[in-house]
Scaffold this active site. Structure first.
Site, mmCIF file in Angstrom:
data_model
loop_
_atom_site.group_PDB
_atom_site.id
_atom_site.type_symbol
_atom_site.label_atom_id
_atom_site.label_comp_id
_atom_site.label_asym_id
_atom_site.label_seq_id
_atom_site.Cartn_x
_atom_site.Cartn_y
_atom_site.Cartn_z
ATOM 1 N N CYS A 116 0.919 -1.370 0.154
ATOM 2 C CA CYS A 116 0.119 -0.135 0.205
ATOM 3 C C CYS A 116 0.646 0.895 0.253
ATOM 4 O O CYS A 116 1.699 1.233 0.916
ATOM 5 C CB CYS A 116 -0.878 -0.156 0.918
ATOM 6 S SG CYS A 116 -1.387 1.688 1.482
ATOM 7 N N CYS A 138 0.147 3.524 2.428
ATOM 8 C CA CYS A 138 0.764 2.818 3.951
ATOM 9 C C CYS A 138 2.166 3.707 3.800
ATOM 10 O O CYS A 138 2.482 4.054 5.051
ATOM 11 C CB CYS A 138 0.276 1.682 4.085
ATOM 12 S SG CYS A 138 -1.378 1.089 4.204
#
Length: 141
Positions: A68, A71
């Protein structure tokens, strides 16, 4: 016995720490690991479930995954916030790729998602990458 309950992220033992000792580097009575870190700690689902249910000190969880992009962008910001909030809250990370039961268990529909637990209950959540200043403000309220 007075004191705040805190789960050791290494051995899972629940410890009681006097309120005035939270910033004095309390350690687990069983394994000696620091209970209040100045960085975000990666934990597993079992430890999260125990700490979320048991701990008196606010617990802020970053649900994330290595693939991600947002993230990965938020990771250093989350670490900065952990340093700033040391003694007031504990910041942990749960890798949803590694712990695939975490998302359904905690109702995570998108990542990164932060969830704050206090005194055994979820008190708030927020999805999306945010800077350290926003994490600190969010976690402090």
């Amino acid at each position: 016995m007075a004191g705040l309950k805190m789960t050791c992220f290494d051995c899972g033992q629940v410890n009681r720490v006097p309120d005035d000792k939270l910033t004095a580097g309390p350690k687990c009575a069983t394994c000696g690991t620091k209970l209040m870190s100045n960085k975000a700690i990666e934990i597993d689902l079992k430890t999260l479930q125990k700490a979320a249910k048991t701990d008196d000190v606010p617990l802020v969880v970053d649900f994330w995954a290595p693939w991600c992009g947002p993230c990965r962008m938020m990771a250093p910001e989350f670490s900065k916030a952990a340093s700033e909030l040391s003694g007031k809250a504990r910041l942990v990370k749960v890798n949803t790729e590694m712990h695939q039961n975490a998302s359904p268990k905690f109702g995570i529909r998108g990542i990164p998602t932060m969830v704050k637990f206090a005194k055994g209950k979820e008190v708030k959540r927020q999805s999306g990458a945010v800077p350290a200043s926003a994490i600190i403000t969010w976690a402090s309220t």
